[in-house]
Design a protein around this motif. Structure first.
Motif, mmCIF file in Angstrom:
data_model
loop_
_atom_site.group_PDB
_atom_site.id
_atom_site.type_symbol
_atom_site.label_atom_id
_atom_site.label_comp_id
_atom_site.label_asym_id
_atom_site.label_seq_id
_atom_site.Cartn_x
_atom_site.Cartn_y
_atom_site.Cartn_z
ATOM 1 N N TYR A 1 14.357 9.497 3.735
ATOM 2 C CA TYR A 1 13.624 10.735 3.970
ATOM 3 C C TYR A 1 12.583 10.945 2.873
ATOM 4 C CZ TYR A 1 12.491 15.677 4.042
ATOM 5 O OH TYR A 1 11.804 16.873 4.038
ATOM 6 N N PHE A 2 13.037 10.836 1.617
ATOM 7 C CA PHE A 2 12.104 11.007 0.498
ATOM 8 C C PHE A 2 11.051 9.905 0.476
ATOM 9 C CE2 PHE A 2 15.645 13.571 -1.360
ATOM 10 C CZ PHE A 2 14.924 14.734 -1.550
ATOM 11 N N LYS B 1 0.821 -1.219 0.000
ATOM 12 C CA LYS B 1 0.000 0.000 0.000
ATOM 13 C C LYS B 1 0.855 1.271 0.000
ATOM 14 C CE LYS B 1 -4.110 -2.053 2.113
ATOM 15 N NZ LYS B 1 -3.689 -3.453 1.876
ATOM 16 N N VAL B 2 1.839 1.280 -0.894
ATOM 17 C CA VAL B 2 2.688 2.460 -1.066
ATOM 18 C C VAL B 2 2.467 3.034 -2.464
ATOM 19 C CG1 VAL B 2 4.425 1.644 0.570
ATOM 20 C CG2 VAL B 2 4.648 1.077 -1.859
ATOM 21 N N ASN B 3 3.027 4.216 -2.696
ATOM 22 C CA ASN B 3 2.784 4.908 -3.964
ATOM 23 C C ASN B 3 3.772 4.556 -5.067
ATOM 24 O OD1 ASN B 3 0.626 6.375 -2.797
ATOM 25 N ND2 ASN B 3 2.093 7.796 -1.878
ATOM 26 N N GLY B 4 4.888 3.935 -4.706
ATOM 27 C CA GLY B 4 5.888 3.630 -5.723
ATOM 28 C C GLY B 4 7.259 3.457 -5.115
ATOM 29 N N PHE B 5 8.276 3.983 -5.809
ATOM 30 C CA PHE B 5 9.662 3.682 -5.447
ATOM 31 C C PHE B 5 10.547 4.925 -5.504
ATOM 32 C CE2 PHE B 5 7.593 0.320 -7.842
ATOM 33 C CZ PHE B 5 7.641 -0.745 -6.940
ATOM 34 N N VAL B 6 11.606 4.904 -4.712
ATOM 35 C CA VAL B 6 12.643 5.920 -4.803
ATOM 36 C C VAL B 6 13.952 5.193 -5.083
ATOM 37 C CG1 VAL B 6 12.963 5.935 -2.278
ATOM 38 C CG2 VAL B 6 13.809 7.835 -3.651
ATOM 39 N N ARG C 1 23.559 8.948 2.043
ATOM 40 C CA ARG C 1 22.635 8.786 0.906
ATOM 41 C C ARG C 1 21.467 7.879 1.283
ATOM 42 N NH1 ARG C 1 27.798 8.385 -3.049
ATOM 43 N NH2 ARG C 1 27.882 10.585 -3.642
ATOM 44 N N MET C 2 21.742 6.820 2.032
ATOM 45 C CA MET C 2 20.659 5.951 2.480
ATOM 46 C C MET C 2 19.656 6.740 3.320
ATOM 47 S SD MET C 2 19.518 4.345 5.456
ATOM 48 C CE MET C 2 20.966 4.168 6.501
ATOM 49 N N THR C 3 20.156 7.546 4.232
ATOM 50 C CA THR C 3 19.283 8.359 5.074
ATOM 51 C C THR C 3 18.431 9.302 4.232
ATOM 52 O OG1 THR C 3 20.891 8.290 6.888
ATOM 53 C CG2 THR C 3 19.256 10.048 6.960
ATOM 54 N N THR C 4 19.050 9.862 3.202
ATOM 55 C CA THR C 4 18.334 10.785 2.313
ATOM 56 C C THR C 4 17.231 10.075 1.542
ATOM 57 O OG1 THR C 4 20.351 12.098 2.082
ATOM 58 C CG2 THR C 4 18.617 12.463 0.449
ATOM 59 N N LEU C 5 17.523 8.898 1.034
ATOM 60 C CA LEU C 5 16.510 8.131 0.297
ATOM 61 C C LEU C 5 15.323 7.791 1.196
ATOM 62 C CD1 LEU C 5 18.722 5.707 -1.838
ATOM 63 C CD2 LEU C 5 17.435 7.690 -2.640
ATOM 64 N N THR D 1 6.467 -0.024 -13.895
ATOM 65 C CA THR D 1 5.294 -0.416 -13.115
ATOM 66 C C THR D 1 4.149 0.571 -13.275
ATOM 67 O OG1 THR D 1 5.995 0.803 -11.133
ATOM 68 C CG2 THR D 1 6.783 -1.482 -11.366
ATOM 69 N N GLY D 2 4.458 1.784 -13.734
ATOM 70 C CA GLY D 2 3.437 2.823 -13.825
ATOM 71 C C GLY D 2 3.249 3.567 -12.512
ATOM 72 N N LEU D 3 3.918 3.100 -11.451
ATOM 73 C CA LEU D 3 3.841 3.761 -10.148
ATOM 74 C C LEU D 3 4.878 4.878 -10.073
ATOM 75 C CD1 LEU D 3 3.574 0.539 -7.950
ATOM 76 C CD2 LEU D 3 1.691 2.028 -8.720
ATOM 77 N N THR D 4 4.673 5.794 -9.146
ATOM 78 C CA THR D 4 5.629 6.882 -8.967
ATOM 79 C C THR D 4 7.038 6.329 -8.797
ATOM 80 O OG1 THR D 4 3.969 8.319 -7.954
ATOM 81 C CG2 THR D 4 6.292 8.824 -7.501
ATOM 82 N N THR D 5 7.968 6.846 -9.570
ATOM 83 C CA THR D 5 9.370 6.456 -9.457
ATOM 84 C C THR D 5 10.185 7.725 -9.322
ATOM 85 O OG1 THR D 5 9.042 4.447 -10.778
ATOM 86 C CG2 THR D 5 11.300 5.273 -10.575
ATOM 87 N N LEU D 6 10.678 7.956 -8.112
ATOM 88 C CA LEU D 6 11.441 9.164 -7.826
ATOM 89 C C LEU D 6 12.934 8.871 -7.945
ATOM 90 C CD1 LEU D 6 11.654 12.096 -6.843
ATOM 91 C CD2 LEU D 6 11.555 11.218 -4.486
#
Length: 270
Positions: A132-133, A28-33, A126-130, A52-57
Motif C-alpha cells: 500500500y505504501f 523509475k521509482v522514488n526509492g524503497f519501503v 504486513r506485506m499488504t501494508t507495505l 542510496t540517497g533515495l527515499t527510504t520509508l
C-alpha cells in the motif's frame, strides 16, 4: 559450528548500495519501503537502502508486538533518520485489522495449525501494508530475508515477508548480515538480540522454532552443498543436519517457481 563471515564488508556494502540504486533508477521509482521488525536483517536492509540517497520509508506494523522488539525497531529508526535525511518513518498498527480478520473466519480445533495460520496471516497483512505504501509513494518493497532463510530452510511466510520486489541481502549468510550490521553501526541492542520472527506476539526465538541456531544452519547448508549426507555425521552435527535437510525439503514450494500446468499444443486450437 560457530560461523565467521568471510565477506569483504566494505566492498559488499558498496556493491549492494550501487545495485539498489541502479535497480530503482531503471525501474523509475522514488526509492524503497522496508518493514522494520527490531531485528538485524531489517536494520541492515534499511541502512543499505538509506545509503542510496533515495527515499527510504521505514514502516512499523505492530500486531500485539513484544515491547522489546518495538523498542529496538524505534531505536534503529531514530538513529537512521539522524544519519540520513532521505529516511522517512510511519507506523500502521495492524492489531485491530488482525482482530477483525479473526472475527470473520472460522476457528479450528487444531491449536497448532491455528497458531501457525494466524502467524502467517500477520506476515501477509504486513506485506499488504507495505505494498500500500509502495503504491502511494512510488516505492519498491525491499525484502529482508537472508540466504539461510530464503534458500536454506525456507523460514519465511509465502506471500508474507516473502512477497517483495527485490532482495538485497538474500545472497548473504546470517553471519554476513551480522558483519554488515557491525560495519554499518546498527544499534548494539539489535546486534545482540536473539533473532525472532515476531509473528506469535511473544518473545520466542527463531532457534526455538527451528531447533537449531543460524550458525548451525549455515554449517549444515555448506555441508549439504558439498553433497554430504546425514550418515557422515554423529551427535549434534547429525541432528542439525537432519533438521536442515527436512526443512529444506518440505519448504521447496517456497523456493521454487509456482507450478504451471502447461496445456499440450494438441489440446489447443491452431
Amino acid at each position: 559450528m560457530a560461523k565467521k563471515s568471510k565477506i569483504k564488508v566494505g566492498e559488499v556494502n558498496t556493491y549492494i548500495v550501487t545495485w539498489l540504486k541502479e535497480y530503482a533508477t531503471n525501474a523509475k521509482v522514488n526509492g524503497f519501503v522496508v518493514g522494520i521488525s527490531g531485528g538485524v536483517d531489517s536494520a541492515v536492509t534499511s541502512t543499505l537502502c538509506a545509503q542510496t540517497g533515495l527515499t527510504t520509508l521505514c514502516v512499523e506494523m505492530p500486531i500485539y508486538q513484544d515491547s522489546t522488539q518495538v523498542s529496538r525497531g524505534r531505536e534503529h529508526i531514530e538513529q537512521l533518520r539522524k544519519r540520513f535525511p532521505n529516511v522517512l518513518h510511519t507506523e500502521a498498527n495492524l492489531t485491530s485489522v488482525f482482530e477483525a480478520f479473526k472475527n470473520v473466519v472460522p476457528g479450528s480445533n487444531d491449536d497448532t495449525k491455528l497458531d501457525l495460520s494466524l502467524a502467517n496471516t500477520r506476515a501477509r497483512l504486513r506485506m499488504t501494508t507495505l505494498y500500500y505504501f509502495a503504491g502511494i509513494h512510488g516505492l519498491l518493497v525491499a525484502g529482508t530475508g537472508n540466504k539461510v532463510e530464503d534458500f536454506g530452510v525456507g523460514f519465511y511466510t509465502k506471500y508474507g515477508d516473502g512477497g517483495v520486489d527485490l532482495s538485497p541481502i538474500a545472497d548473504l549468510m546470517k553471519s554476513d548480515v551480522y558483519a554488515l550490521g557491525t560495519y554499518l553501526e546498527i544499534p548494539k541492542s539489535i546486534q545482540n538480540a536473539a533473532p525472532t520472527d515476531g509473528l506469535f506476539g511473544d518473545s520466542r526465538t527463531d532457534e526455538e522454532q527451528i531447533g537449531a541456531s543460524y550458525d548451525e544452519l549455515e554449517w549444515a547448508m555448506t555441508e549439504k552443498e558439498n553433497n554430504k549426507k546425514a550418515e557422515n555425521f554423529t551427535g549434534r552435527e547429525k541432528e542439525v543436519f537432519e533438521i536442515y535437510s527436512k526443512l529444506n525439503r518440505i519448504n521447496q514450494h517456497k523456493m521454487n517457481p509456482i507450478p504451471v500446468c502447461l496445456i499440450p499444443l494438441e489440446y489447443k486450437k491452431q
